[in-house]
Motif scaffolding. Sequence first.
Motif, PDB file in Angstrom:
ATOM      1  N   LYS A  87       2.115 -14.837  13.754  1.00 18.32           N
ATOM      2  CA  LYS A  87       2.660 -16.131  13.334  1.00 18.32           C
ATOM      3  C   LYS A  87       2.513 -16.361  11.832  1.00 18.32           C
ATOM      4  CE  LYS A  87      -1.565 -18.777  14.269  1.00 18.32           C
ATOM      5  NZ  LYS A  87      -2.146 -19.947  14.964  1.00 18.32           N
ATOM      6  N   ASN A  88       1.542 -15.715  11.194  1.00 15.62           N
ATOM      7  CA  ASN A  88       1.395 -15.802   9.743  1.00 15.62           C
ATOM      8  C   ASN A  88       2.000 -14.550   9.118  1.00 15.62           C
ATOM      9  OD1 ASN A  88      -1.153 -17.416  10.890  1.00 15.62           O
ATOM     10  ND2 ASN A  88      -0.553 -18.277   8.929  1.00 15.62           N
ATOM     11  N   ARG A  89       3.264 -14.613   8.766  1.00 16.27           N
ATOM     12  CA  ARG A  89       4.013 -13.453   8.311  1.00 16.27           C
ATOM     13  C   ARG A  89       3.376 -12.786   7.092  1.00 16.27           C
ATOM     14  NH1 ARG A  89       7.663 -13.141   4.355  1.00 16.27           N
ATOM     15  NH2 ARG A  89       9.216 -11.455   4.411  1.00 16.27           N
ATOM     16  N   GLY A  90       2.962 -13.591   6.125  1.00 17.32           N
ATOM     17  CA  GLY A  90       2.378 -13.042   4.905  1.00 17.32           C
ATOM     18  C   GLY A  90       1.107 -12.266   5.172  1.00 17.32           C
ATOM     19  N   ILE A  91       0.253 -12.795   6.048  1.00 18.57           N
ATOM     20  CA  ILE A  91      -0.995 -12.108   6.398  1.00 18.57           C
ATOM     21  C   ILE A  91      -0.688 -10.834   7.175  1.00 18.57           C
ATOM     22  CG2 ILE A  91      -3.146 -12.308   7.705  1.00 18.57           C
ATOM     23  CD1 ILE A  91      -3.175 -15.275   7.015  1.00 18.57           C
ATOM     24  N   SER A  92       0.321 -10.893   8.057  1.00 17.51           N
ATOM     25  CA  SER A  92       0.720  -9.700   8.812  1.00 17.51           C
ATOM     26  C   SER A  92       1.141  -8.578   7.870  1.00 17.51           C
ATOM     27  CB  SER A  92       1.889 -10.021   9.749  1.00 17.51           C
ATOM     28  OG  SER A  92       1.483 -10.819  10.819  1.00 17.51           O
ATOM     29  N   LEU A  93       1.938  -8.898   6.869  1.00 22.39           N
ATOM     30  CA  LEU A  93       2.417  -7.883   5.930  1.00 22.39           C
ATOM     31  C   LEU A  93       1.278  -7.318   5.098  1.00 22.39           C
ATOM     32  CD1 LEU A  93       5.792  -9.523   4.806  1.00 22.39           C
ATOM     33  CD2 LEU A  93       5.481  -7.513   6.275  1.00 22.39           C
ATOM     34  N   GLU A  94       0.293  -8.155   4.770  1.00 16.40           N
ATOM     35  CA  GLU A  94      -0.880  -7.647   4.042  1.00 16.40           C
ATOM     36  C   GLU A  94      -1.664  -6.668   4.902  1.00 16.40           C
ATOM     37  OE1 GLU A  94      -2.010  -7.975   0.935  1.00 16.40           O
ATOM     38  OE2 GLU A  94      -0.216  -9.104   0.405  1.00 16.40           O
ATOM     39  N   GLU A  95      -1.877  -7.031   6.171  1.00 16.32           N
ATOM     40  CA  GLU A  95      -2.632  -6.154   7.060  1.00 16.32           C
ATOM     41  C   GLU A  95      -1.872  -4.859   7.326  1.00 16.32           C
ATOM     42  OE1 GLU A  95      -5.055  -6.391  11.293  1.00 16.32           O
ATOM     43  OE2 GLU A  95      -3.115  -7.370  11.124  1.00 16.32           O
ATOM     44  N   LEU A  96      -0.549  -4.939   7.377  1.00 20.97           N
ATOM     45  CA  LEU A  96       0.280  -3.757   7.635  1.00 20.97           C
ATOM     46  C   LEU A  96       0.120  -2.704   6.547  1.00 20.97           C
ATOM     47  CD1 LEU A  96       2.374  -2.680   9.688  1.00 20.97           C
ATOM     48  CD2 LEU A  96       4.164  -3.671   8.235  1.00 20.97           C
ATOM     49  N   LYS A  97      -0.288  -3.128   5.357  1.00 22.26           N
ATOM     50  CA  LYS A  97      -0.489  -2.180   4.256  1.00 22.26           C
ATOM     51  C   LYS A  97      -1.554  -1.141   4.572  1.00 22.26           C
ATOM     52  CE  LYS A  97       0.975  -5.376   0.591  1.00 22.26           C
ATOM     53  NZ  LYS A  97       0.533  -6.154  -0.588  1.00 22.26           N
ATOM     54  N   LEU A  98      -2.400  -1.435   5.569  1.00 21.38           N
ATOM     55  CA  LEU A  98      -3.439  -0.489   5.978  1.00 21.38           C
ATOM     56  C   LEU A  98      -2.838   0.850   6.402  1.00 21.38           C
ATOM     57  CD1 LEU A  98      -6.490  -0.047   6.659  1.00 21.38           C
ATOM     58  CD2 LEU A  98      -5.963  -0.828   8.964  1.00 21.38           C
ATOM     59  N   VAL A  99      -1.625   0.837   6.965  1.00 18.19           N
ATOM     60  CA  VAL A  99      -1.003   2.074   7.435  1.00 18.19           C
ATOM     61  C   VAL A  99      -0.039   2.666   6.403  1.00 18.19           C
ATOM     62  CG1 VAL A  99      -1.216   1.339   9.828  1.00 18.19           C
ATOM     63  CG2 VAL A  99       0.925   0.915   8.614  1.00 18.19           C
ATOM     64  N   LYS A 100      -0.019   2.097   5.199  1.00 17.12           N
ATOM     65  CA  LYS A 100       0.828   2.587   4.105  1.00 17.12           C
ATOM     66  C   LYS A 100       2.283   2.760   4.552  1.00 17.12           C
ATOM     67  CE  LYS A 100      -2.990   4.931   1.786  1.00 17.12           C
ATOM     68  NZ  LYS A 100      -3.519   6.201   1.240  1.00 17.12           N
ATOM     69  N   PRO A 101       2.937   1.672   4.931  1.00 17.28           N
ATOM     70  CA  PRO A 101       4.309   1.765   5.433  1.00 17.28           C
ATOM     71  C   PRO A 101       5.292   2.223   4.352  1.00 17.28           C
ATOM     72  CG  PRO A 101       3.720  -0.522   5.063  1.00 17.28           C
ATOM     73  CD  PRO A 101       2.460   0.272   4.868  1.00 17.28           C
ATOM     74  N   VAL A 102       6.221   3.053   4.750  1.00 17.62           N
ATOM     75  CA  VAL A 102       7.267   3.550   3.857  1.00 17.62           C
ATOM     76  C   VAL A 102       8.613   3.074   4.399  1.00 17.62           C
ATOM     77  CG1 VAL A 102       8.356   5.614   2.889  1.00 17.62           C
ATOM     78  CG2 VAL A 102       5.871   5.562   3.278  1.00 17.62           C
ATOM     79  N   ASN A 103       9.543   2.799   3.494  1.00 18.40           N
ATOM     80  CA  ASN A 103      10.876   2.318   3.888  1.00 18.40           C
ATOM     81  C   ASN A 103      10.776   1.085   4.783  1.00 18.40           C
ATOM     82  OD1 ASN A 103      12.107   4.483   2.508  1.00 18.40           O
ATOM     83  ND2 ASN A 103      11.897   5.814   4.296  1.00 18.40           N
ATOM     84  N   LEU A 104       9.945   0.160   4.360  1.00 13.73           N
ATOM     85  CA  LEU A 104       9.757  -1.076   5.124  1.00 13.73           C
ATOM     86  C   LEU A 104      11.023  -1.926   5.043  1.00 13.73           C
ATOM     87  CD1 LEU A 104       7.725  -2.931   6.675  1.00 13.73           C
ATOM     88  CD2 LEU A 104       7.166  -3.940   4.464  1.00 13.73           C
ATOM     89  N   LEU A 105      11.556  -2.273   6.199  1.00 15.64           N
ATOM     90  CA  LEU A 105      12.771  -3.085   6.263  1.00 15.64           C
ATOM     91  C   LEU A 105      12.487  -4.309   7.120  1.00 15.64           C
ATOM     92  CD1 LEU A 105      15.826  -3.518   5.793  1.00 15.64           C
ATOM     93  CD2 LEU A 105      16.238  -2.171   7.878  1.00 15.64           C
ATOM     94  N   GLU A 106      12.686  -5.488   6.540  1.00 14.16           N
ATOM     95  CA  GLU A 106      12.482  -6.730   7.272  1.00 14.16           C
ATOM     96  C   GLU A 106      13.802  -7.145   7.913  1.00 14.16           C
ATOM     97  OE1 GLU A 106      10.138  -9.745   5.297  1.00 14.16           O
ATOM     98  OE2 GLU A 106       9.485  -8.279   3.799  1.00 14.16           O
ATOM     99  N   ILE A 107      13.879  -6.997   9.227  1.00 10.71           N
ATOM    100  CA  ILE A 107      15.102  -7.330   9.950  1.00 10.71           C
ATOM    101  C   ILE A 107      15.303  -8.838   9.979  1.00 10.71           C
ATOM    102  CG2 ILE A 107      16.238  -7.216  12.202  1.00 10.71           C
ATOM    103  CD1 ILE A 107      14.860  -4.541  12.636  1.00 10.71           C
ATOM    104  N   ASN A 108      14.240  -9.555  10.194  1.00  7.69           N
ATOM    105  CA  ASN A 108      14.264 -11.016  10.067  1.00  7.69           C
ATOM    106  C   ASN A 108      12.845 -11.458   9.722  1.00  7.69           C
ATOM    107  OD1 ASN A 108      12.785 -11.135  12.509  1.00  7.69           O
ATOM    108  ND2 ASN A 108      14.657 -11.235  13.718  1.00  7.69           N
ATOM    109  N   ASN A 109      12.541 -12.718   9.941  1.00  8.16           N
ATOM    110  CA  ASN A 109      11.250 -13.261   9.501  1.00  8.16           C
ATOM    111  C   ASN A 109      10.040 -12.607  10.146  1.00  8.16           C
ATOM    112  OD1 ASN A 109      10.856 -15.005   7.443  1.00  8.16           O
ATOM    113  ND2 ASN A 109      10.612 -16.829   8.699  1.00  8.16           N
TER     114      ASN A 109
END
Length: 340
Positions: free
Chosen positions: A9-31
């Motif tokens: 539910k907290n999109r910004g915090i989710s994206l920060e935590e996702l950095k743990l897996v070093k995402p490549v070609n990250l595409l935001e389909i929607n919110n």
Amino acid sequence: MTYFAILGKNRGISLEELKLVKPVNLLEINNILVTFETEKVEELNNLWWIIKWWEIVDKDWLKNRLEWQKILWTKDKDFWIKLKKEFGIKRFKLVDLFKTDKEVKSKWIEIVKIQNQYWVVKWYQNIRLYEEIDFSKPSRSMKMWMMPAKFTHIMLNIWLWICKKRPVAIYDPFAWSGTTWFLANHFWYDFFWSDIDIQHLEKNREWWLKNPLHTEKKFEILKHDITKEIPNDFLDWDVLVVSEWWLWPIVFEKSTQVDIMKFQNQVWDLYKKFITTISKTRDSHHTKAVFTIPYYINQSNFLEQEIKKWSSTFGWKMSSIDEVYCRENQKVWRKIIVLE
């Protein structure tokens, strides 16, 4: 390999935590929906603020799987009626993309068709872990200022991404009901625990240890006022401070702006002393810290800037997460701060 994930539910915090897996070609389909690639697949299961994630599969994989898997979950009724005829599926059940279910996790598979691609759900939030922590605690600890277990997990993950390595031990100087210890132990960290109320700590220690997780991990308790210097023989390893820093005094509907400014000054007085205290352990124990500060809704918030200025005098580098964590019907929210 491409992965698909639903953010919390907290999109910004989710994206920060996702950095743990070093995402490549990250595409935001929607919110709240994203696709990405990663080589750190083993870390995906350690994310909390991701509700579920998928792995893309082709139609051959789907055909082979559905030859023996006769029940599946889906969100697209018309598509799966067609698929049912093609593969002879006995029945299917509609599922909400943003919810999890014990039955589907234990017995079925969930397959989703998005943008003409097939995705099979590989992981769901570990709801049971947090239920065990939050709902098995003594009832007296279930206060509005208690840090949620899942939030402790998020803080650990954000620190791991920022600092690029695991700490040797976790230290919580505001231990209270033991949430941080439970998460530290679950993820195989040694743990140091202190509070000004040692009797409360000992009672909680006995309660938690009735069903210990990893008894081989170090677990030390100290009665300590966090405004005073930490004894040298207590923190004898490199440590990461993870804590819910003071959220008192509680803000009520009747609290005025003058009250809240007074509250912030009281909180800041405590923070200032504690930053000074942990700064004395910084060189000898390579101390880092990730913690929350209170964020007052629709008020002038000065705590973050004061912490930044004061900590810089001791050589700390401070960063913060922009999005503020909120719980429903609470007047005081939480903001994540990192000192390294």
